[in-house]
Scaffold this active site. Structure first.
Site, PDB file in Angstrom:
ATOM      1  N   VAL A 106       0.986  -1.289  -0.164  1.00  0.00           N
ATOM      2  CA  VAL A 106      -0.093  -0.152  -0.019  1.00  0.00           C
ATOM      3  C   VAL A 106       1.152   1.050  -0.162  1.00  0.00           C
ATOM      4  O   VAL A 106       1.582   1.288   0.569  1.00  0.00           O
ATOM      5  CB  VAL A 106      -0.853  -0.224   1.000  1.00  0.00           C
ATOM      6  CG1 VAL A 106      -1.736   1.611   1.573  1.00  0.00           C
ATOM      7  CG2 VAL A 106      -1.766  -1.094   1.215  1.00  0.00           C
ATOM      8  N   CYS A 107       0.668   1.748  -0.942  1.00  0.00           N
ATOM      9  CA  CYS A 107       1.704   3.947  -1.465  1.00  0.00           C
ATOM     10  C   CYS A 107       1.245   4.222  -0.079  1.00  0.00           C
ATOM     11  O   CYS A 107      -0.087   5.271  -0.062  1.00  0.00           O
ATOM     12  CB  CYS A 107       0.913   4.540  -2.172  1.00  0.00           C
ATOM     13  SG  CYS A 107       2.355   5.745  -2.540  1.00  0.00           S
ATOM     14  N   ILE A 108       2.804   4.408   0.996  1.00  0.00           N
ATOM     15  CA  ILE A 108       2.569   5.359   2.267  1.00  0.00           C
ATOM     16  C   ILE A 108       1.404   6.455   1.757  1.00  0.00           C
ATOM     17  O   ILE A 108       1.089   6.944   2.637  1.00  0.00           O
ATOM     18  CB  ILE A 108       3.895   5.622   3.186  1.00  0.00           C
ATOM     19  CG1 ILE A 108       3.887   5.636   4.320  1.00  0.00           C
ATOM     20  CG2 ILE A 108       5.096   5.736   2.279  1.00  0.00           C
ATOM     21  CD1 ILE A 108       4.657   5.092   5.327  1.00  0.00           C
ATOM     22  N   ALA A 141      -1.844   6.651   1.356  1.00  0.00           N
ATOM     23  CA  ALA A 141      -2.627   5.983   2.625  1.00  0.00           C
ATOM     24  C   ALA A 141      -2.208   7.322   3.621  1.00  0.00           C
ATOM     25  O   ALA A 141      -4.138   7.647   4.553  1.00  0.00           O
ATOM     26  CB  ALA A 141      -1.993   4.666   2.893  1.00  0.00           C
TER      27      ALA A 141
END
Length: 130
Positions: free
Chosen positions: A76-78, A81
């Site tokens: 999940v792209c930080i 997110a």
């Protein structure tokens, strides 16, 4: 064939279901998924706080089960997110937020993971988008 899959739309969007069905078919066909990368609104597909109406498919739950049961790399792209309030325990503590809604099997990481997946895979398949 080795696939990297990027999902840009939320769990309730039709493209999320298409992405999941593609990923299932790829594995069933003997192909490999080197990484699933959830970006932009796609990060909502990893949130454990999504509540799906009873008459709809719970795609967020299905994604988590798919990643877990197949021992896939679900990233999940930080940045995406954090912007959308999807936080694991570490980031919730860092930003002093009370809610944690990202749990295993998901991993928060940066766009470098997508780049690495693209370099490793034979094909990048993208679902959703602006």
């Amino acid at each position: 064939m080795k696939f990297a899959i990027a999902l840009y739309s939320a769990a309730h969007a039709p493209s999320s279901r298409r992405a999941l069905r593609f990923a299932e078919a790829a594995l069933a066909g003997g192909h490999e998924i080197v990484r699933l990368f959830f970006y932009q609104d796609g990060v909502h597909s990893a949130s454990s706080n999504c509540v799906t109406p009873q008459d709809e498919l719970d795609l967020a739950q299905q994604w988590a089960a798919f990643v877990s049961s197949n021992q896939l790399d679900g990233v999940v792209c930080i940045a995406a997110a954090l912007r959308r309030g999807v936080l694991n325990e570490e980031e919730a503590a860092r930003y002093q937020r009370p809610a944690i809604n990202l749990h295993a099997p998901w991993e928060l990481s940066g766009l470098g993971q997508l780049h690495d997946a693209i370099q490793t895979a034979d094909r990048l398949i993208c679902f959703g988008g602006p």
